[in-house]
Design an enzyme around this catalytic site. Structure first.
Site, PDB file in Angstrom:
ATOM      1  N   CYS A   1       0.842  -1.204   0.000  1.00 30.13           N
ATOM      2  CA  CYS A   1       0.000   0.000   0.000  1.00 30.13           C
ATOM      3  C   CYS A   1       0.877   1.254   0.000  1.00 30.13           C
ATOM      4  O   CYS A   1       0.638   2.192  -0.777  1.00 30.13           O
ATOM      5  CB  CYS A   1      -0.934  -0.021   1.211  1.00 30.13           C
ATOM      6  SG  CYS A   1      -2.060   1.386   1.248  1.00 30.13           S
ATOM      7  N   CYS A   2       1.916   1.251   0.862  1.00 27.89           N
ATOM      8  CA  CYS A   2       2.833   2.404   0.893  1.00 27.89           C
ATOM      9  C   CYS A   2       3.528   2.576  -0.455  1.00 27.89           C
ATOM     10  O   CYS A   2       3.794   3.700  -0.891  1.00 27.89           O
ATOM     11  CB  CYS A   2       3.875   2.231   1.992  1.00 27.89           C
ATOM     12  SG  CYS A   2       3.269   2.522   3.660  1.00 27.89           S
TER      13      CYS A   2
ATOM     14  N   CYS B   1       8.261   3.470   5.342  1.00 23.89           N
ATOM     15  CA  CYS B   1       7.223   3.272   4.332  1.00 23.89           C
ATOM     16  C   CYS B   1       7.797   3.004   2.951  1.00 23.89           C
ATOM     17  O   CYS B   1       7.052   2.866   1.992  1.00 23.89           O
ATOM     18  CB  CYS B   1       6.312   4.489   4.279  1.00 23.89           C
ATOM     19  SG  CYS B   1       7.220   6.006   4.023  1.00 23.89           S
TER      20      CYS B   1
HETATM   21 FE1  SF4 Z   1      -1.337   2.805   2.980  1.00 24.84          FE
HETATM   22 FE2  SF4 Z   1       1.077   3.295   3.980  1.00 24.84          FE
HETATM   23 FE3  SF4 Z   1      -0.813   5.215   4.007  1.00 24.84          FE
HETATM   24 FE4  SF4 Z   1      -1.076   3.163   5.630  1.00 24.84          FE
HETATM   25  S1  SF4 Z   1       0.633   4.677   5.690  1.00 24.84           S
HETATM   26  S2  SF4 Z   1      -2.698   3.991   4.285  1.00 24.84           S
HETATM   27  S3  SF4 Z   1      -0.207   1.494   4.443  1.00 24.84           S
HETATM   28  S4  SF4 Z   1       0.147   4.343   2.211  1.00 24.84           S
END
Ligand code: SF4
Length: 260
Positions: A136-137, A247
Site C-alpha cells: 500500500c505504501c 514506508c
Molecule cells: Fe497505505 Fe502506507 Fe498510508 Fe497506511 S501509511 S494507508 S499502508 S500508504
C-alpha cells in the site's frame, strides 16, 4: 550564539550547498513539524540569482525561461497526497499554500495502482500483513515519489536521527542509490525540543494533531496518538515491529559523500 541559532546556520548552509552543487533540487514536504521548519527556512533563503519579478514585462517565451531559471536556482517543494491523509494535514497543506511563496506541488497515486491494490486486498488490506502494508505504501507513496524526483539532482528531507531506530546511521548528505540522486537531511541532529523552539519562535504553522499527542503523522488509518513516555514513532503502524517502521520512501543503501 545560541545552540538553536547554530543549528539554523548549519541547516541554511546545507540548503545552500544543495542548491549550488545539485540543482535542480526538491524538498519532500511531509508537513510534519520538522518539515514545517524546513518550509520556513527554505522560504526565507535569499535567492542566489535574483531575477526580475514575473509581470507584464515578461512575456511568452521570456516568462517561461525566467520561470524555469527560478526553479533551477531554488528549492522546489512537493507533498504526497496518499488519499488517506487526516483532514488536519489537508488544512495545513492549504495554510502552506497561503503563507509561503514557494509553490507546493502535490502528487497523487496512480488511480490504476490504487484500484488494483483495493481489488486484491480490500480498502483496509494494509492491516493484514507487513507485506500488504508495504505494498500500500508503495502504491500511495513510493511510486508518486519516483515521479516527484524524476529529473532532479538532489532531494531534501526533514528526517532526524533520534526519530527512529531505523534512522541512526543516516548522514546529512549522501548519495541515494535507490533513487539515483543526492539526498540531504539538514535537520539530522536537531532535537525535538529545538524543532518546537523554532516553530514557536517563528510562528510557523503546524498540524493541529500535534497538539493531540500525535508527534508523528502519516495516513489517518496508520497513525494514532501516543501516551506520555512512548517513543515518538510509536503511533505509526503501531501493530508492527519497530524495525519495519519505514514506508519505503527512505530505504536502501546509503553511501556517505560528505558532511557539511
Ligand atoms: Fe497505505 Fe502506507 Fe498510508 Fe497506511 S501509511 S494507508 S499502508 S500508504
Amino acid at each position: 550564539m545560541t545552540s538553536l541559532q547554530q543549528k539554523i546556520d548549519q541547516t541554511v548552509a546545507v540548503l545552500q550547498q544543495a542548491v549550488s552543487e545539485f540543482s535542480p533540487v526538491t524538498f519532500a514536504n511531509s508537513l510534519g513539524a520538522e518539515d514545517m521548519v524546513l518550509t520556513d527556512l527554505i522560504a526565507k533563503l535569499p535567492h542566489p540569482n535574483p531575477l526580475p519579478p514575473a509581470g507584464r514585462a515578461e512575456r511568452g517565451g521570456q516568462s517561461r525561461a525566467n520561470e524555469s531559471l527560478r526553479e533551477s536556482n531554488t528549492i522546489a517543494m512537493f507533498s504526497l497526497d496518499t488519499g488517506r491523509l487526516p483532514q488536519e494535514t489537508y488544512d495545513l497543506m492549504q495554510k502552506v499554500r497561503e503563507r509561503y511563496r514557494v509553490p507546493l506541488h502535490v502528487y497523487f497515486p496512480s488511480n490504476a495502482l490504487v484500484e488494483d491494490f483495493v481489488a486484491k486486498h480490500g480498502v483496509n488490506g494494509f492491516y493484514d500483513s507487513v507485506e500488504n502494508r508495504k505494498a500500500c505504501c508503495h502504491v500511495r507513496k513510493v511510486e508518486p515519489l519516483q515521479r516527484a524526483l524524476a529529473g532532479k539532482k538532489a532531494w531534501i528531507t526533514g528526517m532526524r536521527r533520534e526519530q527512529a531506530v531505523t534512522r541512526g546511521s543516516l548522514e546529512v548528505s549522501s548519495f541515494d542509490a535507490d533513487h539515483g540522486l543526492q539526498k540531504f537531511n539538514p535537520l539530522l541532529d536537531w532535537s525535538n525540543a529545538e524543532i518546537w523552539e523554532y516553530i514557536n519562535a517563528n510562528d510557523v504553522p503546524y498540524n493541529a494533531l500535534h497538539d493531540q499527542f500525535y508527534p508523528s503523522i502519516g495516513c489517518a488509518p496508520c497513525t494514532r496518538a501516543i501516551t506520555p513516555g512512548e517513543d515518538i514513532r510509536a503511533g505509526r503502524w503501531w501493530w508492527e515491529d519497530p524495525q519495519n517502521k519505514e514506508c519505503g520512501l527512505h530505504v536502501g543503501k546509503i553511501m556517505p559523500l560528505k558532511r557539511v
